[in-house]
Structure formats: C-alpha cells, structure tokens
Motif scaffolding. Structure first.
Motif, mmCIF file in Angstrom:
data_model
loop_
_atom_site.group_PDB
_atom_site.id
_atom_site.type_symbol
_atom_site.label_atom_id
_atom_site.label_comp_id
_atom_site.label_asym_id
_atom_site.label_seq_id
_atom_site.Cartn_x
_atom_site.Cartn_y
_atom_site.Cartn_z
ATOM 1 N N LEU A 6 -95.460 -19.641 30.730
ATOM 2 C CA LEU A 6 -95.416 -19.372 29.302
ATOM 3 C C LEU A 6 -94.014 -18.896 28.927
ATOM 4 C CD1 LEU A 6 -97.026 -19.142 26.650
ATOM 5 C CD2 LEU A 6 -97.657 -16.819 27.329
ATOM 6 N N ALA A 7 -93.448 -19.528 27.883
ATOM 7 C CA ALA A 7 -92.092 -19.168 27.468
ATOM 8 C C ALA A 7 -91.883 -19.555 26.014
ATOM 9 C CB ALA A 7 -91.055 -19.855 28.359
ATOM 10 N N ARG A 8 -90.771 -19.080 25.451
ATOM 11 C CA ARG A 8 -90.394 -19.494 24.104
ATOM 12 C C ARG A 8 -88.918 -19.898 24.114
ATOM 13 N NH1 ARG A 8 -92.088 -15.526 19.463
ATOM 14 N NH2 ARG A 8 -90.367 -14.241 20.227
ATOM 15 N N LEU A 9 -88.650 -21.019 23.442
ATOM 16 C CA LEU A 9 -87.294 -21.547 23.373
ATOM 17 C C LEU A 9 -86.730 -21.369 21.976
ATOM 18 C CD1 LEU A 9 -87.892 -24.979 25.175
ATOM 19 C CD2 LEU A 9 -87.092 -22.838 26.209
ATOM 20 N N ASN A 10 -85.412 -21.236 21.906
ATOM 21 C CA ASN A 10 -84.720 -21.299 20.631
ATOM 22 C C ASN A 10 -84.614 -22.755 20.190
ATOM 23 O OD1 ASN A 10 -84.114 -18.420 20.524
ATOM 24 N ND2 ASN A 10 -82.698 -18.829 22.205
ATOM 25 N N GLN A 11 -84.179 -22.994 18.971
ATOM 26 C CA GLN A 11 -84.110 -24.358 18.448
ATOM 27 C C GLN A 11 -83.250 -25.271 19.309
ATOM 28 O OE1 GLN A 11 -83.659 -24.937 14.134
ATOM 29 N NE2 GLN A 11 -83.777 -22.722 13.899
ATOM 30 N N ASP A 12 -82.215 -24.718 19.932
ATOM 31 C CA ASP A 12 -81.294 -25.537 20.728
ATOM 32 C C ASP A 12 -81.760 -25.749 22.159
ATOM 33 O OD1 ASP A 12 -80.929 -23.017 21.737
ATOM 34 O OD2 ASP A 12 -78.771 -22.908 21.328
ATOM 35 N N VAL A 31 -94.410 -25.530 17.663
ATOM 36 C CA VAL A 31 -93.214 -25.135 16.931
ATOM 37 C C VAL A 31 -93.619 -24.079 15.912
ATOM 38 C CG1 VAL A 31 -91.313 -25.888 15.462
ATOM 39 C CG2 VAL A 31 -92.186 -27.414 17.254
ATOM 40 N N GLN A 32 -93.039 -22.890 16.013
ATOM 41 C CA GLN A 32 -93.375 -21.799 15.115
ATOM 42 C C GLN A 32 -92.690 -21.973 13.759
ATOM 43 O OE1 GLN A 32 -92.171 -18.489 17.807
ATOM 44 N NE2 GLN A 32 -94.319 -17.901 17.743
ATOM 45 N N SER A 33 -93.096 -21.168 12.802
ATOM 46 C CA SER A 33 -92.531 -21.267 11.450
ATOM 47 C C SER A 33 -91.034 -20.963 11.434
ATOM 48 C CB SER A 33 -93.269 -20.314 10.505
ATOM 49 O OG SER A 33 -93.189 -18.978 10.976
ATOM 50 N N ASP A 34 -90.549 -20.168 12.395
ATOM 51 C CA ASP A 34 -89.118 -19.870 12.472
ATOM 52 C C ASP A 34 -88.366 -20.906 13.291
ATOM 53 O OD1 ASP A 34 -90.033 -19.308 15.001
ATOM 54 O OD2 ASP A 34 -89.355 -17.222 15.038
ATOM 55 N N ARG A 35 -89.051 -22.010 13.652
ATOM 56 C CA ARG A 35 -88.514 -23.151 14.391
ATOM 57 C C ARG A 35 -88.326 -22.881 15.876
ATOM 58 N NH1 ARG A 35 -90.477 -26.647 11.814
ATOM 59 N NH2 ARG A 35 -89.203 -28.201 12.911
ATOM 60 N N LYS A 36 -88.696 -21.693 16.337
ATOM 61 C CA LYS A 36 -88.699 -21.468 17.773
ATOM 62 C C LYS A 36 -89.892 -22.202 18.386
ATOM 63 C CE LYS A 36 -86.088 -17.167 18.008
ATOM 64 N NZ LYS A 36 -86.024 -15.781 18.555
#
Length: 277
Positions: free
Chosen positions: A93-99, A70-75
């Motif tokens: 490899l991917a990145r998700l938004n908070q939702d 979990v990154q500092s921006d919550r992503k």
C-alpha cells in the motif's frame, strides 16, 4: 485520393493501411467514374492519437498492482502485492504524487497484501486484502485509514474471509466481497454500517466449494441494485461435475454501471444439483 493525391493502390473496393504512420493521416475521398461522369464521396479524416508513454513516471513496483485510485488532489493510491515501490519499502500500500514519485508521508505498512481500495467522500480510505496487521496494529483483512495514512480507530466486525473488492453505497454502508480458504460456502459478500458493525440482515448466498467461489467485482446501479461478479461455480467431488445454481441471471453490458444499454436475462438450468442436507 489522400489529401488530393491519387492512391496507386486505391482501385479496389477496400483500402488497407498497414503499419500506420503520421504520413498516412489526413483526408480520404473515393471517386467513382464511368463514361457518363463521376461522383466524389464526402471526405473521411484519419487521425492518430500520438500520445507517448511518460518515461518519467516510473514507480517500478517489485510485484503485482491490484488497485489504483486517483484522489481529488490528483495523488494516486496504489495497492497490491509489492514490498518495494519507488525504491522504498512499502507493504502492499502506497501513495504517489502526480509525477509518480513516492508520497513519503503516507506509509501505512501491512504484513500481507492489499487487493482493494475505497476512497470515502470524507477523505478516509478503506483497504481490503489479506493481512493481520496494518500500521502496527491488529486488523484482519479490512481496515480504514485516515487521509494521512494513519489507522482509523473504527474496527470492522465479524470478517472471516480475504477481501477482493469493495463498494460504497449511497447511505455510507460498505460492501465487501472476497473468498475464503478451504472452500466454505458461507458468507463471501457482506455489508458493514459506517461504524463498522456488520449488517446481519444482508446475507446473499454465494455458492462454492473446494476453494472455487470468489466475489471479485462489485458495482452499483443508479437504482441501488448491486452487480456482483466472480466465480460462483464449483467442482463437486461426489458427482465429479462442475456445479452452478439454476435460476435467472440478468446480464448488463455498457460503458459503466450507470450506462448499460444492452441487457438480457439468461436462464440457467443446471443438470447437476447437489442435494442439501
């Protein structure tokens, strides 16, 4: 008694509540009596965490997830063996938004899979696994990305094994653990300087043959010492025995690497020692 109501089954020394329900929550007291009078215990309050699984958070990877940060921006950074996430093509490899929806702008595709993630204080991301290309460029099992998912120009040198785990030391050096196909016994734990150069003075011996040895976990103690986990024993076909190094091993147990209140030294005297040539 439960909330001042007599429990019909409460006349024995032990009260067992099966299939806990909301109606079972509340204050419990024990009353002990005889012909001289009675005594009431302090109340024990039973609570229940009723948090429900969020059905709206459903990235639905099509294969294993090996690491989450979990990154500092919550992503949320996600790596693994998947090729599809949130209905979109993603190579491990991917990145998700908070939702739980996909961050479409982050798309560093690989030709293999990613086992380990490491977020640096400057926002850059180190990824390790089994791949030969990432972001369309050649990188062998280890690479560093910029925060937007583009490939950083820095190249790690002299890595010849698949990566299982990563750790960042206070001075910015990066620990890399893994395994090597074919069971060779040479370096399975390396350290790299921030510029990607190999620290040739850091050469811990990890014993293992016939594909059995692997460094699968790393953690750092407050004093700078390194905890290493994995499979260090191997099967020796000549003696037909599992081999492990003799020596003293420190075992630490706790909530985290910074809190290990339980510790002991285990001395291993291996009865089977392969003679080194």
């Amino acid at each position: 008694y439960h909330d001042a109501q007599l429990i019909s089954a409460g006349t024995v020394s032990q009260l067992v509540i099966s299939n806990l329900q909301n109606a079972d929550l509340g204050a419990y007291v024990v009353v002990v009596s005889n012909r001289f009078g009675w005594s009431t215990s302090m109340a024990a309050v039973l609570t229940l965490n009723t948090a429900a699984l969020s059905v709206a958070f459903a990235p639905n990877p099509d294969s294993l997830v090996n690491s989450i940060i979990v990154q500092s921006d919550r992503k949320i950074l996600v790596s693994g063996r998947f090729t599809n996430l949130c209905g979109m093509s993603r190579g491990g490899l991917a990145r998700l938004n908070q939702d739980g929806t996909l961050d479409a702008e982050f798309a560093p595709d690989t030709d293999g899979y990613v086992n380990a993630l490491l977020a640096q204080p400057d926002g850059k991301i180190v990824v390790g696994g089994v791949f030969s290309r990432i972001c369309g460029q050649g990188r062998t099992n280890l690479a560093r990305l910029n925060q937007d998912g583009s490939l950083d120009s820095m190249v790690f040198s002299c890595l010849d094994y698949s990566v299982s785990c990563l750790a960042l030391q206070e001075d910015g050096t990066i620990l890399v653990g893994g395994s090597r196909a074919g069971g060779q016994t040479s370096r399975l734990l390396s350290r790299f300087f921030p510029n990607g150069a190999l620290d040739i003075g850091f050469q811990p011996e990890i014993s293992g043959e016939y594909g059995q040895a692997i460094v699968s976990a790393l953690a750092l103690q407050p004093d700078g010492k390194i905890l290493v986990g994995g499979n260090f024993a191997y099967y020796d076909e000549e003696s037909h025995h599992w081999q492990i190094e003799s020596g003293d091993f420190e075992i630490l147990i706790g909530a985290s690497s910074a809190n290990t209140p339980l510790k002991t030294i285990v001395r291993v005297n291996s009865p089977y020692q392969k003679q080194k040539s």
